[in-house]
Design a protein around this motif. Structure first.
Motif, PDB file in Angstrom:
ATOM      1  N   GLN A   1      -6.228  -6.965  -7.140  1.00 31.16           N
ATOM      2  CA  GLN A   1      -6.460  -8.359  -7.264  1.00 31.16           C
ATOM      3  C   GLN A   1      -5.414  -9.490  -6.173  1.00 31.16           C
ATOM      4  OE1 GLN A   1      -9.319  -8.645  -8.389  1.00 31.16           O
ATOM      5  NE2 GLN A   1      -9.465  -6.721  -9.207  1.00 31.16           N
ATOM      6  N   ILE A   2      -4.354  -9.688  -6.603  1.00 35.84           N
ATOM      7  CA  ILE A   2      -3.156 -10.074  -5.430  1.00 35.84           C
ATOM      8  C   ILE A   2      -3.534 -10.213  -4.142  1.00 35.84           C
ATOM      9  CG2 ILE A   2      -1.285 -11.216  -4.703  1.00 35.84           C
ATOM     10  CD1 ILE A   2      -0.797 -11.006  -8.017  1.00 35.84           C
ATOM     11  N   ILE A   3      -3.510  -8.538  -3.888  1.00 33.58           N
ATOM     12  CA  ILE A   3      -3.531  -8.167  -2.462  1.00 33.58           C
ATOM     13  C   ILE A   3      -4.879  -8.779  -1.847  1.00 33.58           C
ATOM     14  CG2 ILE A   3      -3.266  -6.104  -0.695  1.00 33.58           C
ATOM     15  CD1 ILE A   3      -0.664  -7.920  -1.743  1.00 33.58           C
ATOM     16  N   ALA A   4      -5.886  -8.484  -2.585  1.00 30.70           N
ATOM     17  CA  ALA A   4      -7.234  -8.490  -1.814  1.00 30.70           C
ATOM     18  C   ALA A   4      -7.233 -10.093  -2.160  1.00 30.70           C
ATOM     19  CB  ALA A   4      -8.062  -7.843  -2.719  1.00 30.70           C
ATOM     20  N   TYR A   5      -7.638 -10.300  -2.166  1.00 29.49           N
ATOM     21  CA  TYR A   5      -7.277 -12.137  -2.768  1.00 29.49           C
ATOM     22  C   TYR A   5      -6.519 -12.703  -1.451  1.00 29.49           C
ATOM     23  CZ  TYR A   5     -10.135 -12.672  -6.459  1.00 29.49           C
ATOM     24  OH  TYR A   5     -10.965 -12.674  -7.413  1.00 29.49           O
ATOM     25  N   LEU A   6      -5.534 -12.593  -0.933  1.00 33.17           N
ATOM     26  CA  LEU A   6      -4.859 -13.350   0.200  1.00 33.17           C
ATOM     27  C   LEU A   6      -5.153 -12.160   1.220  1.00 33.17           C
ATOM     28  CD1 LEU A   6      -0.782 -12.041  -1.587  1.00 33.17           C
ATOM     29  CD2 LEU A   6      -2.298 -14.919  -1.073  1.00 33.17           C
ATOM     30  N   MET A   7      -5.833 -11.769   1.386  1.00 36.16           N
ATOM     31  CA  MET A   7      -5.962 -10.810   2.706  1.00 36.16           C
ATOM     32  C   MET A   7      -7.266 -11.173   2.888  1.00 36.16           C
ATOM     33  SD  MET A   7      -4.436  -7.899   3.746  1.00 36.16           S
ATOM     34  CE  MET A   7      -5.527  -7.336   5.257  1.00 36.16           C
ATOM     35  N   VAL A   8      -8.615 -11.387   1.849  1.00 33.15           N
ATOM     36  CA  VAL A   8      -9.544 -12.753   2.645  1.00 33.15           C
ATOM     37  C   VAL A   8      -9.215 -14.128   2.506  1.00 33.15           C
ATOM     38  CG1 VAL A   8     -11.874 -13.965   1.315  1.00 33.15           C
ATOM     39  CG2 VAL A   8     -11.066 -11.400   1.067  1.00 33.15           C
ATOM     40  N   THR A   9      -8.411 -14.859   2.410  1.00 31.95           N
ATOM     41  CA  THR A   9      -8.173 -15.822   2.655  1.00 31.95           C
ATOM     42  C   THR A   9      -7.112 -16.009   3.901  1.00 31.95           C
ATOM     43  OG1 THR A   9      -5.759 -15.414   1.966  1.00 31.95           O
ATOM     44  CG2 THR A   9      -7.533 -16.881   0.579  1.00 31.95           C
TER      45      THR A   9
ATOM     46  N   PHE B   1      -1.280  -2.532 -11.744  1.00 35.71           N
ATOM     47  CA  PHE B   1      -2.071  -2.164 -10.208  1.00 35.71           C
ATOM     48  C   PHE B   1      -2.707  -3.047 -10.215  1.00 35.71           C
ATOM     49  CE2 PHE B   1      -0.453   1.943 -10.153  1.00 35.71           C
ATOM     50  CZ  PHE B   1       0.496   2.278  -9.166  1.00 35.71           C
ATOM     51  N   PHE B   2      -4.203  -3.105 -11.718  1.00 36.25           N
ATOM     52  CA  PHE B   2      -5.330  -4.137 -10.914  1.00 36.25           C
ATOM     53  C   PHE B   2      -4.739  -5.699 -11.096  1.00 36.25           C
ATOM     54  CE2 PHE B   2      -7.422  -7.855 -13.856  1.00 36.25           C
ATOM     55  CZ  PHE B   2      -8.832  -7.111 -13.146  1.00 36.25           C
ATOM     56  N   VAL B   3      -3.893  -6.211 -11.583  1.00 37.47           N
ATOM     57  CA  VAL B   3      -3.542  -7.389 -10.944  1.00 37.47           C
ATOM     58  C   VAL B   3      -2.569  -7.655  -9.474  1.00 37.47           C
ATOM     59  CG1 VAL B   3      -1.924  -9.250 -11.215  1.00 37.47           C
ATOM     60  CG2 VAL B   3      -2.478  -7.834 -13.245  1.00 37.47           C
ATOM     61  N   SER B   4      -2.004  -6.023  -9.378  1.00 35.15           N
ATOM     62  CA  SER B   4      -1.285  -6.298  -7.738  1.00 35.15           C
ATOM     63  C   SER B   4      -2.012  -6.161  -6.699  1.00 35.15           C
ATOM     64  CB  SER B   4      -0.574  -5.646  -7.247  1.00 35.15           C
ATOM     65  OG  SER B   4       0.271  -5.118  -8.444  1.00 35.15           O
TER      66      SER B   4
ATOM     67  N   ALA C   1       0.760  -0.757   0.091  1.00 38.83           N
ATOM     68  CA  ALA C   1      -0.141   0.025  -0.033  1.00 38.83           C
ATOM     69  C   ALA C   1       1.216   1.385   0.020  1.00 38.83           C
ATOM     70  CB  ALA C   1      -0.951   0.476   1.298  1.00 38.83           C
ATOM     71  N   PHE C   2       1.968   1.275   1.025  1.00 40.04           N
ATOM     72  CA  PHE C   2       2.926   2.479   1.040  1.00 40.04           C
ATOM     73  C   PHE C   2       3.461   3.020  -0.276  1.00 40.04           C
ATOM     74  CE2 PHE C   2       7.543   4.275   1.158  1.00 40.04           C
ATOM     75  CZ  PHE C   2       6.917   5.102   1.997  1.00 40.04           C
ATOM     76  N   LEU C   3       4.150   1.442  -1.250  1.00 37.65           N
ATOM     77  CA  LEU C   3       4.630   1.748  -2.523  1.00 37.65           C
ATOM     78  C   LEU C   3       3.051   2.342  -3.541  1.00 37.65           C
ATOM     79  CD1 LEU C   3       7.221  -1.664  -2.951  1.00 37.65           C
ATOM     80  CD2 LEU C   3       7.998   0.600  -2.199  1.00 37.65           C
ATOM     81  N   ALA C   4       2.393   1.797  -3.647  1.00 39.89           N
ATOM     82  CA  ALA C   4       1.253   2.032  -4.735  1.00 39.89           C
ATOM     83  C   ALA C   4       0.787   2.916  -4.315  1.00 39.89           C
ATOM     84  CB  ALA C   4       0.636   0.734  -4.333  1.00 39.89           C
ATOM     85  N   ALA C   5       1.160   3.766  -3.242  1.00 43.71           N
ATOM     86  CA  ALA C   5       0.609   5.166  -2.635  1.00 43.71           C
ATOM     87  C   ALA C   5       1.670   6.369  -2.999  1.00 43.71           C
ATOM     88  CB  ALA C   5       0.414   5.296  -1.702  1.00 43.71           C
TER      89      ALA C   5
END
Length: 179
Positions: A92-100, A87-90, A68-72
């Motif tokens: 998505q990956i972070i969102a899925y990891l957070m859900v799991t 950003f789209f792929v990243s 989040a820091f690097l993306a901001a």
């Protein structure tokens, strides 16, 4: 200036605000989880390192905060990253990891509060109330971060797919064939 051009600064501000708000929430989740321990004179000590799901959530929260820091930073420094699909792929990956990781901790919290009578696990929160309450607060903070990343994933998807023309409908295709 078209309407999509006037929406870009607002979208960029919302994107950056969400990314920056995720950092302290993730750090708070990590701190609550890592410092969570309770000693019971009858059953002994319980701490976060006893649970693989809690370790997983801490790791994913740390990755999330760093990303989040690097993306901001990257959204405001144009020369670093100009590819919307990255950003789209990243996101998505972070969102899925957070859900799991949230699902893993939710299972631990559920078992701690309710137990599992089929395998003769009794609930543990009557003996370890402080531990359970801190785990619940960490899970709530984690859920807020998940919601932020779902919104970020939608924003990044909008950015990627707005670069392309919409597909022709069958009606539009018939009109172009007639001309």
């Amino acid at each position: 200036m078209s309407s999509s051009d006037s929406q870009k600064p607002v979208l960029k501000l919302v994107d950056s605000s969400l990314r920056l708000s995720v950092i302290p929430l993730s750090v708070a989740t990590i701190w609550l989880t890592v410092t969570n321990k309770e000693d019971n004179s009858i059953y002994g000590e319980v701490k976060f390192s006893n649970f693989l799901g809690l370790k997983y959530m801490v790791c994913i929260s740390a990755i999330c905060a760093g990303y989040a820091f690097l993306a901001a930073v990257a959204t405001w420094i144009r020369c670093l990253v100009t590819k919307a699909w990255l950003f789209f792929v990243s996101d998505q990956i972070i969102a899925y990891l957070m859900v799991t990781s949230g699902a893993a901790v939710m299972e631990i919290v559920h078992l701690a509060y309710n137990g599992d009578q089929k395998v003769t696990w009794s609930e543990a929160c009557t003996s370890y109330g402080k531990f359970c309450n801190r785990m619940k607060v960490a899970l709530i903070l984690h859920a807020i971060v998940v919601c932020c990343f779902i919104v970020l994933a939608v924003i990044s998807a909008y950015r990627v797919f707005s670069l392309f023309e919409p597909p022709l409908t069958s009606k539009d295709q018939l009109e172009t064939e007639r001309t």
